[in-house]
Design a protein around this motif. Sequence first.
Motif, PDB file in Angstrom:
ATOM      1  N   ASP A   1      26.785 -13.308  -0.186  1.00  0.00           N
ATOM      2  CA  ASP A   1      25.757 -13.251  -0.790  1.00  0.00           C
ATOM      3  C   ASP A   1      25.168 -12.066   0.387  1.00  0.00           C
ATOM      4  O   ASP A   1      24.840 -12.672   1.803  1.00  0.00           O
ATOM      5  CB  ASP A   1      24.859 -13.737  -1.438  1.00  0.00           C
TER       6      ASP A   1
ATOM      7  N   ARG B   1      22.698 -31.628  -3.248  1.00  0.00           N
ATOM      8  CA  ARG B   1      23.840 -31.842  -2.962  1.00  0.00           C
ATOM      9  C   ARG B   1      23.890 -33.529  -3.130  1.00  0.00           C
ATOM     10  O   ARG B   1      25.496 -33.782  -3.962  1.00  0.00           O
ATOM     11  CB  ARG B   1      24.202 -31.484  -1.534  1.00  0.00           C
TER      12      ARG B   1
ATOM     13  N   SER C   1      19.203 -21.846 -12.049  1.00  0.00           N
ATOM     14  CA  SER C   1      20.949 -21.538 -12.446  1.00  0.00           C
ATOM     15  C   SER C   1      21.382 -23.408 -11.873  1.00  0.00           C
ATOM     16  O   SER C   1      22.128 -23.775 -12.557  1.00  0.00           O
ATOM     17  CB  SER C   1      21.780 -20.846 -11.535  1.00  0.00           C
TER      18      SER C   1
ATOM     19  N   ASP D   1      30.990 -27.745 -10.521  1.00  0.00           N
ATOM     20  CA  ASP D   1      31.702 -26.822 -10.078  1.00  0.00           C
ATOM     21  C   ASP D   1      30.312 -25.958 -10.129  1.00  0.00           C
ATOM     22  O   ASP D   1      30.230 -25.011  -8.586  1.00  0.00           O
ATOM     23  CB  ASP D   1      32.362 -26.446 -10.481  1.00  0.00           C
ATOM     24  N   LYS D   2      29.843 -25.631 -11.075  1.00  0.00           N
ATOM     25  CA  LYS D   2      28.524 -24.287 -10.975  1.00  0.00           C
ATOM     26  C   LYS D   2      27.091 -25.064 -10.383  1.00  0.00           C
ATOM     27  O   LYS D   2      26.788 -24.338  -9.419  1.00  0.00           O
ATOM     28  CB  LYS D   2      28.062 -23.912 -12.207  1.00  0.00           C
TER      29      LYS D   2
ATOM     30  N   GLN E   1      27.738 -27.028  -7.951  1.00  0.00           N
ATOM     31  CA  GLN E   1      28.328 -26.922  -6.473  1.00  0.00           C
ATOM     32  C   GLN E   1      27.875 -25.335  -5.377  1.00  0.00           C
ATOM     33  O   GLN E   1      26.847 -25.100  -4.895  1.00  0.00           O
ATOM     34  CB  GLN E   1      29.545 -27.882  -6.022  1.00  0.00           C
ATOM     35  N   GLU E   2      28.366 -24.352  -6.448  1.00  0.00           N
ATOM     36  CA  GLU E   2      28.438 -22.925  -6.682  1.00  0.00           C
ATOM     37  C   GLU E   2      26.862 -22.824  -5.993  1.00  0.00           C
ATOM     38  O   GLU E   2      26.379 -21.890  -4.826  1.00  0.00           O
ATOM     39  CB  GLU E   2      29.160 -22.322  -7.596  1.00  0.00           C
ATOM     40  N   GLN E   3      25.770 -23.050  -6.935  1.00  0.00           N
ATOM     41  CA  GLN E   3      24.524 -22.743  -7.381  1.00  0.00           C
ATOM     42  C   GLN E   3      23.938 -22.672  -5.874  1.00  0.00           C
ATOM     43  O   GLN E   3      23.027 -22.796  -5.361  1.00  0.00           O
ATOM     44  CB  GLN E   3      24.254 -22.932  -8.443  1.00  0.00           C
TER      45      GLN E   3
ATOM     46  N   GLY F   1      25.174 -24.255  -3.322  1.00  0.00           N
ATOM     47  CA  GLY F   1      25.642 -23.443  -2.060  1.00  0.00           C
ATOM     48  C   GLY F   1      24.975 -21.915  -1.477  1.00  0.00           C
ATOM     49  O   GLY F   1      24.536 -21.502  -0.274  1.00  0.00           O
ATOM     50  N   ARG F   2      24.437 -21.137  -3.014  1.00  0.00           N
ATOM     51  CA  ARG F   2      23.670 -20.161  -2.463  1.00  0.00           C
ATOM     52  C   ARG F   2      22.492 -20.664  -2.396  1.00  0.00           C
ATOM     53  O   ARG F   2      22.697 -20.180  -1.310  1.00  0.00           O
ATOM     54  CB  ARG F   2      23.711 -19.336  -4.205  1.00  0.00           C
TER      55      ARG F   2
END
Length: 102
Positions: free
Chosen positions: A3, A33, A69, A80-81, A83-85, A87-88
Motif C-alpha cells: 500500500d 491479531r 473491513s 484470511d480476510k 489477517q489481510e486487513q 496487516g493493512r
Amino acid sequence: MPDSPVVERIAPEFEALLPRFFEISKGDAEEMRTALNNGDFETLNRLGHTTRGTGCGYGFKGMGEIARSIELAAKARDFDKGQEQIGRLFRYLESVQIEFGE
C-alpha cells in the motif's frame, strides 16, 4: 504490491494527542491479531468497530475504512480476510502521513 502511504488531513487541535493515539491504536491492532489467532471473532468485531469510530473521529479516514473491513471479516468469520486487513492496519499506522489543517 505494498500500500502507498496515505496522507490524512487532521485538525490542528489533535496534534498533541497523536502520540498517545498511535500508541493505543497499535495496541488495539495487536489485540486484533491475538483475537483473530484465537478465533475470537466477537472481540475482533468490537475492536474493529471501536477503531473505526476512533480513527474517523480524529480524521483518519483510511483507518476507518480498514477497520470497517476488519469488522466485516469478523462478522463473516473470515480468518484470511481478517489477517489481510489487520496487516493493512499495521502498515497504515506505520506509514500514514499527516498534514494539519481544517
